[in-house]
Design an enzyme around this catalytic site. Structure first.
Site, PDB file in Angstrom:
ATOM      1  N   GLU A 290      -8.273  -4.311   4.915  1.00 16.48           N
ATOM      2  CA  GLU A 290      -8.230  -4.075   3.434  1.00 16.48           C
ATOM      3  C   GLU A 290      -6.989  -4.984   3.052  1.00 16.48           C
ATOM      4  OE1 GLU A 290      -8.185  -0.145   4.858  1.00 16.48           O
ATOM      5  OE2 GLU A 290      -9.078   0.534   2.973  1.00 16.48           O
TER       6      GLU A 290
ATOM      7  N   HIS B   8     -12.582   3.744  -0.818  1.00 20.97           N
ATOM      8  CA  HIS B   8     -12.845   2.913   0.274  1.00 20.97           C
ATOM      9  C   HIS B   8     -13.506   1.363   0.026  1.00 20.97           C
ATOM     10  CE1 HIS B   8     -12.563   6.491   3.078  1.00 20.97           C
ATOM     11  NE2 HIS B   8     -11.316   5.704   2.916  1.00 20.97           N
TER      12      HIS B   8
ATOM     13  N   ARG C 256      -8.958  11.756  19.058  1.00 19.69           N
ATOM     14  CA  ARG C 256      -8.603  11.504  20.186  1.00 19.69           C
ATOM     15  C   ARG C 256      -8.324  13.041  20.886  1.00 19.69           C
ATOM     16  NH1 ARG C 256      -4.992   6.720  18.492  1.00 19.69           N
ATOM     17  NH2 ARG C 256      -4.951   8.180  16.708  1.00 19.69           N
TER      18      ARG C 256
ATOM     19  N   GLU D 101     -13.848   1.794  14.794  1.00 21.47           N
ATOM     20  CA  GLU D 101     -13.675   0.613  15.393  1.00 21.47           C
ATOM     21  C   GLU D 101     -13.112   1.005  16.816  1.00 21.47           C
ATOM     22  OE1 GLU D 101     -10.633  -1.389  13.307  1.00 21.47           O
ATOM     23  OE2 GLU D 101     -11.723  -1.106  11.443  1.00 21.47           O
ATOM     24  N   ASN D 102     -12.835   2.269  17.179  1.00 17.72           N
ATOM     25  CA  ASN D 102     -12.076   2.463  18.632  1.00 17.72           C
ATOM     26  C   ASN D 102     -12.722   3.386  19.419  1.00 17.72           C
ATOM     27  OD1 ASN D 102      -9.558   0.851  18.094  1.00 17.72           O
ATOM     28  ND2 ASN D 102      -9.114   2.407  16.448  1.00 17.72           N
TER      29      ASN D 102
ATOM     30  N   ARG E  89      -2.403  -2.144  -3.450  1.00 15.21           N
ATOM     31  CA  ARG E  89      -3.816  -1.284  -3.293  1.00 15.21           C
ATOM     32  C   ARG E  89      -3.414  -0.168  -4.547  1.00 15.21           C
ATOM     33  NH1 ARG E  89      -5.802   1.663   1.739  1.00 15.21           N
ATOM     34  NH2 ARG E  89      -7.814   2.461   1.047  1.00 15.21           N
TER      35      ARG E  89
ATOM     36  N   GLY F 266     -12.134   6.776   9.391  1.00 12.42           N
ATOM     37  CA  GLY F 266     -10.758   6.699   9.796  1.00 12.42           C
ATOM     38  C   GLY F 266     -10.373   8.293   9.650  1.00 12.42           C
TER      39      GLY F 266
ATOM     40  N   ASN G 203       0.954  -1.134  -0.026  1.00  7.93           N
ATOM     41  CA  ASN G 203       0.078  -0.019  -0.082  1.00  7.93           C
ATOM     42  C   ASN G 203       0.957   1.155  -0.084  1.00  7.93           C
ATOM     43  OD1 ASN G 203      -1.811   2.009   0.655  1.00  7.93           O
ATOM     44  ND2 ASN G 203      -2.786   0.878   2.275  1.00  7.93           N
TER      45      ASN G 203
ATOM     46  N   ARG H  87      -9.298  16.503   5.151  1.00  8.46           N
ATOM     47  CA  ARG H  87     -10.042  17.063   4.055  1.00  8.46           C
ATOM     48  C   ARG H  87     -11.433  17.716   4.113  1.00  8.46           C
ATOM     49  NH1 ARG H  87      -9.424  11.156   1.432  1.00  8.46           N
ATOM     50  NH2 ARG H  87      -7.692  10.487   2.929  1.00  8.46           N
TER      51      ARG H  87
ATOM     52  N   ASP I 249      -6.864  14.649  14.720  1.00  7.94           N
ATOM     53  CA  ASP I 249      -7.233  13.535  15.458  1.00  7.94           C
ATOM     54  C   ASP I 249      -8.433  13.503  16.549  1.00  7.94           C
ATOM     55  OD1 ASP I 249      -7.014  11.264  17.126  1.00  7.94           O
ATOM     56  OD2 ASP I 249      -4.983  10.937  16.488  1.00  7.94           O
TER      57      ASP I 249
HETATM   58  P1  ADP Z   1      -6.448   5.618   8.012  1.00 12.09           P
HETATM   59  O1  ADP Z   1      -7.277   6.393   7.058  1.00 12.09           O
HETATM   60  O2  ADP Z   1      -5.051   6.311   8.123  1.00 12.09           O
HETATM   61  O3  ADP Z   1      -6.266   4.366   7.836  1.00 12.09           O
HETATM   62  P2  ADP Z   1      -7.531   5.007  10.538  1.00 12.09           P
HETATM   63  O4  ADP Z   1      -8.648   4.011  10.102  1.00 12.09           O
HETATM   64  O5  ADP Z   1      -6.486   4.352  11.190  1.00 12.09           O
HETATM   65  O6  ADP Z   1      -6.931   6.035   9.309  1.00 12.09           O
HETATM   66  O7  ADP Z   1      -8.245   6.021  11.464  1.00 12.09           O
HETATM   67  C1  ADP Z   1      -7.062   6.933  11.952  1.00 12.09           C
HETATM   68  C2  ADP Z   1      -8.289   7.957  12.929  1.00 12.09           C
HETATM   69  O8  ADP Z   1      -9.016   7.159  13.914  1.00 12.09           O
HETATM   70  C3  ADP Z   1      -7.244   8.703  13.770  1.00 12.09           C
HETATM   71  O9  ADP Z   1      -6.722  10.017  13.165  1.00 12.09           O
HETATM   72  C4  ADP Z   1      -8.211   9.183  14.911  1.00 12.09           C
HETATM   73  O10 ADP Z   1      -8.867  10.380  14.570  1.00 12.09           O
HETATM   74  C5  ADP Z   1      -9.007   7.806  14.901  1.00 12.09           C
HETATM   75  N1  ADP Z   1      -9.022   7.168  16.271  1.00 12.09           N
HETATM   76  C6  ADP Z   1      -8.189   6.028  16.505  1.00 12.09           C
HETATM   77  N2  ADP Z   1      -8.285   5.453  17.785  1.00 12.09           N
HETATM   78  C7  ADP Z   1      -9.507   6.268  18.250  1.00 12.09           C
HETATM   79  C8  ADP Z   1     -10.021   6.345  19.529  1.00 12.09           C
HETATM   80  N3  ADP Z   1      -9.652   5.407  20.413  1.00 12.09           N
HETATM   81  N4  ADP Z   1     -10.894   6.989  19.836  1.00 12.09           N
HETATM   82  C9  ADP Z   1     -11.237   7.975  18.799  1.00 12.09           C
HETATM   83  N5  ADP Z   1     -10.586   8.119  17.585  1.00 12.09           N
HETATM   84  C10 ADP Z   1      -9.591   7.359  17.313  1.00 12.09           C
END
Ligand code: ADP
Length: 420
Positions: A378, A180, A284, A330-331, A92, A209, A8, A240, A282
């Site tokens: 992916e 995606h 978080r 997911e998180n 990818r 994400g 990727n 974006r 981010d």
């Molecule tokens: P990418 O598009 O780079 O693959 P990801 O799917 O890994 O991105 O998502 C990254 C984003 O997920 C981070 O920028 C953050 O905003 C968010 N993220 C990851 N873990 C958490 C969490 N525990 N709580 C809130 N947001 C999270």
């Protein structure tokens, strides 16, 4: 050990995973790694499946000046140190243009076709193709398979595929592609394992994400998406803008005197959560911040997810399930809960206990819309496609023998992946 390498390639990093060659339903990731800082401060890091660190090595900028050099460095480490025996590489590739609606074995003709789509995805396509071209020159015998982010959406009907602009632009490729796709395809398959009846119905998947989009699945088939011609459209993302009135772009160019390149930079790198909050891209960091601009950016994101859920529910004529995936989906239990609130009018009722874990199914038994949190993968999807393409391609007899053992599984897989 015989393996499939999944690549990727982005603008300044090359991510890779190595899968042990096995049955389609049983491809195991052995190594996961990346080279970042290419051309500036190159650094190769990788870990084993059990998260054990395998390497953390820096290079001078001259040693890893560009993506082909990164491919070479990662390949050399895998072959020499890890004794990996590559039988194929899956890549990818962001754009398959109007014609590539499935993964494809790359040869010089395919590569030339894919180079034509650079103008459709100037920020991503050249990076995706550089390692393919380098490998094709160095190892022409090594099968390479291109897997497209757009392919899963190519079955959209004409209404979802068009913008209301003169048809001549559609003919030259200006379409609502959607992206995606590898993530949505993986989630659609996983949902079929988890809840086959639900997977046959009307489902919205939210890939949330740093890039974010949503997809409407009807019986596992994509019928619409929030992204369009580029991965800028739809939801606001980390950096974006998401959906904009095109008049904004005209204003930036006409009134502010910005060049096309400056506008591109603004819309891809300075907008979204980062632009709205002025703090971070981010979630978080925004959640941890007491600054009201951080709270506003998050509320804006949640609101937009809710609004697009309405749009996609209309496309599907109602929904049976809503799936959260990718980094935020997911998180973050909090983000899932806030978004689920926006879906209450559709009949969604979250189970806070299940959401906190999270379990796969996170809605209450009486919820009219089932809610799921399903981790995406992916790279595994690319590995599966690579194996599947190879077992149906006229590769050399020796290469083919290596895939024969999988042919039974592969045929099942092909049968469950009707082409649009
Ligand atoms: P990418 O598009 O780079 O693959 P990801 O799917 O890994 O991105 O998502 C990254 C984003 O997920 C981070 O920028 C953050 O905003 C968010 N993220 C990851 N873990 C958490 C969490 N525990 N709580 C809130 N947001 C999270």
């Amino acid at each position: 050990m015989e393996t499939i390498l999944v690549v990727n390639a982005g603008s300044s990093s090359l991510k890779f995973q190595v899968f042990a060659l096995g049955a389609l339903s049983d491809l195991k990731c052995l190594i996961k790694g990346q080279i970042d800082g290419i051309g500036r401060r190159p650094r190769l890091r990788a870990q084993a499946a059990d998260k054990r660190p395998l390497i953390d090595q820096t290079y001078t900028p001259d040693q890893v000046i560009d993506l082909p050099a990164a491919m070479h460095a990662a390949g050399a480490w895998l072959l020499e140190t890890q004794k990996v025996e590559l039988v194929a590489v899956g890549h990818r590739v962001v754009h398959g243009g109007p014609d590539y609606d499935r993964p494809v074995l790359v040869d010089a003709k395919v590569l030339a076709d894919l180079e034509r789509y650079v103008s459709l995805a100037p920020l991503h396509q050249p990076n995706n193709l550089a390692p393919i071209r380098a490998l094709l020159a160095r190892r022409p015998d090594l099968p390479q398979v291109a897997c497209f982010d757009t392919a899963f959406h190519r079955g959209h009907d004409a209404l979802a595929d068009h913008y209301a602009i003169p048809q001549r632009f559609y003919a030259e490729g200006l379409r609502r592609y959607g992206f995606h796709g590898l993530s949505y395809e993986y989630v659609a398959e996983r949902l079929r394992q988890v809840a086959p009846t639900v997977a046959d119905g009307r489902v919205i998947v939210a890939h949330l994400g740093s890039g974010a989009s949503m997809c409407a699945l009807d019986g596992g088939r994509s019928i619409d998406s929030t992204m369009g011609f580029t991965a800028l459209d739809g939801l606001p993302m980390g950096t974006r803008s998401g959906q904009l009135d095109p008049g904004v772009v005209l204003y930036l160019i006409g009134e502010k005197g910005m060049t096309a390149g400056e506008v591109q930079d603004l819309l891809y790198r300075e907008c979204g959560l980062k632009g709205l909050s002025g703090i971070s891209n981010d979630v978080r960091e925004l959640q941890d911040s007491a600054d009201p601009r951080a709270a506003f950016a998050i509320e804006y994101f949640v609101t937009r997810v809710g609004l697009y859920a309405g749009m996609l529910a209309a496309a599907l004529g109602g929904i049976d399930a809503f799936v959260f995936t990718a980094g935020i989906g997911e998180n973050s239990a909090t983000m899932r809960a806030r978004i689920a609130d926006k879906l209450a009018w559709l009949g969604a009722a979250l189970d806070p206990g299940a959401n906190a874990v999270p379990q796969l199914l996170i809605s209450r038994p009486d919820s009219r819309v089932a809610l799921y949190a399903i981790p995406t993968d992916e790279e595994l999807m690319i590995a599966r496609h690579t194996l599947s393409v190879l077992s149906h391609s006229p590769v050399s007899a020796q290469q083919r023998r290596q895939f024969v053992d999988d042919s039974a599984c592969t045929e099942d897989y092909q049968a469950s992946h009707p082409r649009r």
